[in-house]
Design a protein around this motif. Structure first.
Motif, short mmCIF file in Angstrom:
data_model
loop_
_atom_site.label_atom_id
_atom_site.label_comp_id
_atom_site.label_asym_id
_atom_site.label_seq_id
_atom_site.Cartn_x
_atom_site.Cartn_y
_atom_site.Cartn_z
N ARG A 32 47.23 36.16 34.52
CA ARG A 32 46.08 36.48 35.36
C ARG A 32 44.73 36.13 34.75
NH1 ARG A 32 48.39 36.22 39.92
NH2 ARG A 32 49.87 37.87 40.38
N LEU A 33 44.66 36.08 33.42
CA LEU A 33 43.38 35.80 32.74
C LEU A 33 43.58 34.71 31.68
CD1 LEU A 33 42.30 39.52 32.17
CD2 LEU A 33 41.81 38.08 34.14
N PRO A 34 43.97 33.50 32.09
CA PRO A 34 44.28 32.46 31.11
C PRO A 34 43.10 32.05 30.25
CG PRO A 34 44.22 31.54 33.33
CD PRO A 34 44.10 33.04 33.47
N TRP A 35 41.89 32.33 30.68
CA TRP A 35 40.67 31.99 29.94
C TRP A 35 40.37 32.96 28.82
CZ3 TRP A 35 38.15 36.42 30.79
CH2 TRP A 35 38.40 37.08 31.99
N ASN A 116 37.59 39.75 36.00
CA ASN A 116 38.89 40.16 36.52
C ASN A 116 38.70 40.80 37.91
OD1 ASN A 116 41.52 40.91 36.93
ND2 ASN A 116 41.75 41.96 34.97
N THR A 117 38.40 39.95 38.88
CA THR A 117 38.06 40.44 40.21
C THR A 117 39.22 41.16 40.89
OG1 THR A 117 38.53 38.26 41.14
CG2 THR A 117 36.23 38.73 40.57
N ASP A 118 40.45 40.75 40.63
CA ASP A 118 41.59 41.46 41.24
C ASP A 118 41.66 42.89 40.73
OD1 ASP A 118 42.36 39.23 42.70
OD2 ASP A 118 43.85 38.58 41.23
N ARG A 142 34.96 39.38 23.19
CA ARG A 142 33.58 38.93 23.41
C ARG A 142 33.40 38.46 24.85
NH1 ARG A 142 32.90 41.84 19.71
NH2 ARG A 142 32.49 41.21 17.60
N GLU A 143 34.03 39.20 25.76
CA GLU A 143 34.02 38.87 27.19
C GLU A 143 33.27 39.97 27.94
OE1 GLU A 143 34.61 36.75 30.50
OE2 GLU A 143 35.34 36.07 28.55
#
Length: 165
Positions: A32-35, A116-118, A142-143
């Motif tokens: 879901r968060l590959p970045w 993470n909008t979902d 650091r996100e």
């Protein structure tokens, strides 16, 4: 829960489940968060679940066909972890786990990443309100993240009691 799908069993996880719980988290994040930066090894993740979460939090797992498909770690008015395997998402499993935590706590705080909008939509559907956004300097990845808060609504009997005084 989708029609025809058996509702998973929810169990309290034991120390022997911590490796699977840590791996479930990794799989959900990768999908879901590959970045997102991968800042820990699988061994470090497992050690965190085993030495930090397990002794200090309630950890529940959703089990379907003898497979761990969802996990939540919570306590002290905080949800620290809530993950469902991607192929089991949108089936009510996350809601089922979240409701268990909501039954035990009157207030809850949790963090999620702003991108993470979902997850953000999921929490907002369940009554959580964003109360703070950060630039990410306070987390390991650091996100930029966002703090959500939920408070149990007063019950009718609570409202009646307060009006009597």
């Amino acid at each position: 829960m989708r029609r025809g799908m058996q509702q998973p069993d929810v169990i309290r996880l034991e120390a022997k489940h911590m490796r699977d719980a840590a791996m479930l988290r990794r799989l959900a994040l990768w999908e879901r968060l590959p970045w997102l930066s991968d800042v820990h090894t699988p061994e470090e993740d497992e050690a965190y679940w085993r030495t930090q979460l397990f002794p200090n939090r309630t950890i529940l797992g959703a089990i379907s066909d003898q497979r761990l498909v969802g996990v939540i770690a919570y306590g002290e008015n905080e949800i620290e972890q809530l993950y469902v395997l991607p192929e089991f998402q949108a089936r009510g499993i996350g809601s089922m786990l979240l409701h268990r935590a909501q039954q035990e706590m009157d207030e809850i705080e949790l963090w999620t990443f702003q991108k993470n909008t979902d997850a953000r939509r999921f929490y907002e559907r369940h009554g959580f309100v964003a109360v703070e956004e950060t630039d990410g300097t306070g987390n390991e990845e650091r996100e930029p993240d966002v703090l959500y808060h939920w408070r149990r609504p007063p019950s009718l009997s609570d409202q009646l009691k307060s009006s009597d005084t």
